[in-house]
Scaffold this motif. Sequence first.
Motif, PDB file in Angstrom:
ATOM      1  N   PHE A 189       0.876  -1.166   0.000  1.00 13.39           N
ATOM      2  CA  PHE A 189       0.000   0.000   0.000  1.00 13.39           C
ATOM      3  C   PHE A 189       0.915   1.217   0.000  1.00 13.39           C
ATOM      4  O   PHE A 189       1.826   1.322   0.827  1.00 13.39           O
ATOM      5  CB  PHE A 189      -0.913   0.005   1.223  1.00 13.39           C
ATOM      6  N   ASN A 190       0.682   2.126  -0.922  1.00 15.03           N
ATOM      7  CA  ASN A 190       1.586   3.264  -1.097  1.00 15.03           C
ATOM      8  C   ASN A 190       1.240   4.488  -0.257  1.00 15.03           C
ATOM      9  O   ASN A 190       2.084   5.365  -0.105  1.00 15.03           O
ATOM     10  CB  ASN A 190       1.644   3.659  -2.572  1.00 15.03           C
ATOM     11  N   LYS A 191       0.018   4.546   0.286  1.00 10.88           N
ATOM     12  CA  LYS A 191      -0.380   5.712   1.076  1.00 10.88           C
ATOM     13  C   LYS A 191      -0.881   5.275   2.444  1.00 10.88           C
ATOM     14  O   LYS A 191      -1.867   4.532   2.542  1.00 10.88           O
ATOM     15  CB  LYS A 191      -1.456   6.517   0.340  1.00 10.88           C
ATOM     16  N   PHE A 192      -0.209   5.761   3.467  1.00 12.92           N
ATOM     17  CA  PHE A 192      -0.569   5.430   4.846  1.00 12.92           C
ATOM     18  C   PHE A 192       0.014   6.476   5.769  1.00 12.92           C
ATOM     19  O   PHE A 192       0.910   7.238   5.386  1.00 12.92           O
ATOM     20  CB  PHE A 192      -0.071   4.036   5.236  1.00 12.92           C
ATOM     21  N   GLU A 193      -0.506   6.502   6.988  1.00 10.23           N
ATOM     22  CA  GLU A 193       0.021   7.407   8.004  1.00 10.23           C
ATOM     23  C   GLU A 193      -0.196   6.758   9.355  1.00 10.23           C
ATOM     24  O   GLU A 193      -1.034   5.866   9.505  1.00 10.23           O
ATOM     25  CB  GLU A 193      -0.668   8.770   7.945  1.00 10.23           C
ATOM     26  N   GLY A 194       0.579   7.199  10.311  1.00 13.63           N
ATOM     27  CA  GLY A 194       0.409   6.653  11.643  1.00 13.63           C
ATOM     28  C   GLY A 194       1.397   7.238  12.617  1.00 13.63           C
ATOM     29  O   GLY A 194       2.187   8.131  12.282  1.00 13.63           O
TER      30      GLY A 194
END
Length: 179
Positions: free
Chosen positions: A46-51
């Motif tokens: 998955f190329n787009k994530f945040e955390g």
Amino acid sequence: MKAIAISTLILASSLTMAADYSIDPAHSAVTFKIGHLGVSTTVGRFNKFEGEFSFPDDAKSGKASLTVKTSSIDTNHEARDKHLRSPDFLNVKQFPTLSFNSTKFDGKTLTGDLTLHGVTKPVSFDVKKVGEGKDPWGGYRAGFEASTTIQRSDFGITYFIPGVTDATKIEVFVEGIRK
């Protein structure tokens, strides 16, 4: 004597204080591996994530959260990615994100709630700390690797089992920048 007691309390509290980090997506990855037709393994990301995550100096507790944009799935095959975004698999229009929020960390296992395809289930990741230290720009970074295997049918994704295996290995590689 009172000053020594106060100093000891301050020191003790600083030893267990958690450090908060934002995940640096340029130096992190969320990947998966799944079997295909009993003859190969398909790898994707998955190329787009945040955390973000935190852990105290004792490294035996902490927390983590991760939100992934499901439409950013990438298996290096455009037609397959389009099918994976469809209602047969991720149904990204109805479920635009998947998320993980931890509930417990013992230093080696991170347990929490994974929400995928509108279903929330408890999941445990095996965690390995890669390292931590100052970066060249005056910041401080820490990195971890985590892995788990889920059954996609537990989350209501049953299309083409067993041609595409139910078992799906998830691996997360994170580098965080201290806030």
